[in-house]
Scaffold this active site. Structure first.
Site, mmCIF file in Angstrom:
data_model
loop_
_atom_site.group_PDB
_atom_site.id
_atom_site.type_symbol
_atom_site.label_atom_id
_atom_site.label_comp_id
_atom_site.label_asym_id
_atom_site.label_seq_id
_atom_site.Cartn_x
_atom_site.Cartn_y
_atom_site.Cartn_z
ATOM 1 N N HIS A 55 123.113 19.804 44.130
ATOM 2 C CA HIS A 55 122.513 20.408 45.323
ATOM 3 C C HIS A 55 122.560 19.425 46.487
ATOM 4 C CE1 HIS A 55 119.388 22.877 47.484
ATOM 5 N NE2 HIS A 55 119.206 21.697 48.080
ATOM 6 N N GLU A 56 122.096 18.199 46.241
ATOM 7 C CA GLU A 56 122.062 17.206 47.316
ATOM 8 C C GLU A 56 123.465 16.759 47.715
ATOM 9 O OE1 GLU A 56 119.514 16.530 49.037
ATOM 10 O OE2 GLU A 56 118.092 17.603 47.780
ATOM 11 N N HIS A 85 125.120 19.140 50.147
ATOM 12 C CA HIS A 85 124.723 18.945 51.548
ATOM 13 C C HIS A 85 125.564 17.844 52.199
ATOM 14 C CE1 HIS A 85 121.377 21.667 51.628
ATOM 15 N NE2 HIS A 85 120.648 21.006 50.756
#
Length: 219
Positions: free
Chosen positions: A22-23, A26
């Site tokens: 998820h990170e 980004h």
């Protein structure tokens, strides 16, 4: 105690994957749209150690899984990682590109949920019962944590991804005013969590998402 250790073992890998990718998503999106801040900070990485927040990634989810296991209830996980640094002013089109950078994280969770659903299907079809059951339990945990993170992060509350997306879509005036909520976003989120409002919002969404995956993959 043995059951608790087994539960924590099953959930550990899905949680780490869910938060790490998820990170990292980004960071990849930010670099694609012109901001290399995350890359310079070493946060475009699949190494979980670069993204782990000891309290939000380990202690809080671990306590929730442990308490849920002892209570015999499915866990509604809540946790967080160290936010990937993004300088939205360095994006080529800051307001428009903010949407894609913010959406990259939840999209990664969506893709992972589908991947875990495929693994669950393989486990169900596997003739090897010794490994099929643990694999199915881990896949089920992967579906659950990614579904929770998907919908949690889409809550339209800064600094969550949903809040960033809302700021990107709103006209400049309302977007600026809405963004001012950000310093209060996390306390508001905790209030929603402890009053049960957050669970009442996320619960039906997660249940419907899991039902949809079950229909699509014949689970």
């Amino acid at each position: 105690m043995q059951e608790l250790i087994s539960t924590l073992t099953i959930w550990a890998l899905p949680v780490l994957f869910a938060i790490t990718l998820h990170e990292a998503a980004h960071g990849y999106a930010a670099r694609h749209f012109g901001d290399a801040t995350a890359e310079r900070a070493g946060r475009i990485s699949l190494n979980p150690l670069r993204h782990i927040d000891p309290m939000g990634t380990i202690v809080v989810p671990g306590l929730i899984v442990a308490m849920s296991s002892l209570a015999g209830a499915p866990p509604m996980l809540f946790g967080w990682a160290k936010p990937v640094p993004v300088n939205f002013g360095r994006l080529r089109r800051p307001k428009a590109d903010m949407l894609w950078v913010a959406a990259a994280g939840p999209f990664a969770n969506l893709v992972m949920a589908v991947g875990w659903a495929l693994l669950f299907k393989l486990a169900v079809l596997s003739p090897d019962g010794m490994y099929a059951l643990p694999m199915a339990k881990m896949a089920d945990a992967g579906i659950q944590i990614n579904a929770v993170l998907l919908f949690l992060n889409l809550v339209p509350l800064p600094p969550l991804d949903g809040g960033r997306i809302a700021v990107s879509l709103l006209p400049p005036g309302p977007a600026y005013k809405f963004a001012q909520i950000e310093p209060y976003g996390f306390p508001i989120l905790l209030l929603l969590l402890f009053t049960g409002i957050l669970g009442n919002i996320l619960g039906p969404l997660v249940a419907f998402f899991r039902f949809a995956l079950a229909i699509v993959f014949g689970l």
